[in-house]
Write a protein that holds these residues in place. Structure first.
Motif, PDB file in Angstrom:
ATOM      1  N   ALA A  57       0.820  -1.216   0.000  1.00 39.08           N
ATOM      2  CA  ALA A  57       0.000   0.000   0.000  1.00 39.08           C
ATOM      3  C   ALA A  57       0.857   1.271   0.000  1.00 39.08           C
ATOM      4  O   ALA A  57       0.535   2.251  -0.689  1.00 39.08           O
ATOM      5  CB  ALA A  57      -0.903  -0.010   1.229  1.00 39.08           C
ATOM      6  N   GLU A  58       1.942   1.254   0.766  1.00 35.69           N
ATOM      7  CA  GLU A  58       2.784   2.456   0.873  1.00 35.69           C
ATOM      8  C   GLU A  58       3.383   2.821  -0.477  1.00 35.69           C
ATOM      9  O   GLU A  58       3.373   3.977  -0.896  1.00 35.69           O
ATOM     10  CB  GLU A  58       3.930   2.225   1.865  1.00 35.69           C
ATOM     11  N   ARG A  59       3.915   1.796  -1.166  1.00 34.78           N
ATOM     12  CA  ARG A  59       4.528   2.098  -2.466  1.00 34.78           C
ATOM     13  C   ARG A  59       3.483   2.482  -3.507  1.00 34.78           C
ATOM     14  O   ARG A  59       3.760   3.276  -4.392  1.00 34.78           O
ATOM     15  CB  ARG A  59       5.409   0.931  -2.925  1.00 34.78           C
ATOM     16  N   SER A  60       2.251   1.931  -3.408  1.00 35.92           N
ATOM     17  CA  SER A  60       1.192   2.393  -4.323  1.00 35.92           C
ATOM     18  C   SER A  60       0.918   3.870  -4.113  1.00 35.92           C
ATOM     19  O   SER A  60       0.728   4.620  -5.070  1.00 35.92           O
ATOM     20  CB  SER A  60      -0.154   1.702  -4.131  1.00 35.92           C
ATOM     21  N   ALA A  61       0.873   4.296  -2.832  1.00 40.38           N
ATOM     22  CA  ALA A  61       0.586   5.711  -2.540  1.00 40.38           C
ATOM     23  C   ALA A  61       1.712   6.607  -3.065  1.00 40.38           C
ATOM     24  O   ALA A  61       1.461   7.657  -3.662  1.00 40.38           O
ATOM     25  CB  ALA A  61       0.396   5.904  -1.038  1.00 40.38           C
ATOM     26  N   PHE A  62       2.951   6.192  -2.824  1.00 37.67           N
ATOM     27  CA  PHE A  62       4.084   6.989  -3.330  1.00 37.67           C
ATOM     28  C   PHE A  62       4.065   7.059  -4.857  1.00 37.67           C
ATOM     29  O   PHE A  62       4.309   8.123  -5.444  1.00 37.67           O
ATOM     30  CB  PHE A  62       5.424   6.410  -2.842  1.00 37.67           C
TER      31      PHE A  62
END
Ligand code: THU
Length: 142
Positions: A57-62
């Motif tokens: 999820a974190e890398r999708s947001a970034f």
């Protein structure tokens, strides 16, 4: 970062978690990322039948934020739920090592990482405490 910004971020992460695509692990993760100009980008984990292909999820947001031209960030909130079952409730979901390295590319040590079970129950870290001695090829972001 003030309390209302933090609350907005927590709410966005919990809301977006419902869109997680996690049929293999059953672990639904939502992330909400705050840019330096106050914009919030969200992301979820997106799994794949070839397991390592999935993304957190974190890398999708970034990726969502960087692809819109953002390079400076103040904070991220992460929340996770096993089987997305509200009866089980949210975990203090911590960013994995790969995501911590990913954040290091764009964020200073004082970047805030909020791990939230709910709007009232959350923990606050900084990137420098979660990723000490991070690898940087040239010492700074290009
Ligand atoms: N996951 C995230 O999205 N973020 C984290 O910080 C930890 C793990 C995802 C990856 C995978 O889809 C699932 O959680 C179980 O590992």
């Amino acid at each position: 970062m003030n309390d209302s910004e933090r609350q907005e971020l927590i709410k966005a992460a919990i809301d977006v978690k419902n869109n997680a695509y996690a049929p293999y692990s059953g672990y639904y993760v939502g992330a909400a990322l705050l840019t330096d100009d106050g914009t919030v980008f969200t992301g979820t984990n997106v799994e794949n039948s070839s397991f390592p292909v999935g993304v957190c999820a974190e890398r999708s947001a970034f990726a969502a934020a960087v692809s819109k031209g953002h390079r400076k960030f103040k904070a991220i909130c992460v929340t996770g739920t096993r089987n997305n079952n509200p009866l089980i409730g949210n975990d203090y979901c911590m960013p994995c090592g790969m995501c911590r390295q990913f954040m290091t590319e764009f964020c200073d040590g004082d970047f805030e990482i909020i791990s939230a079970k709910s709007a009232e129950d959350f923990q606050v870290y900084t990137l420098s405490t979660l990723m000490p001695g991070a690898f940087m090829l040239f010492g700074t972001m290009l």
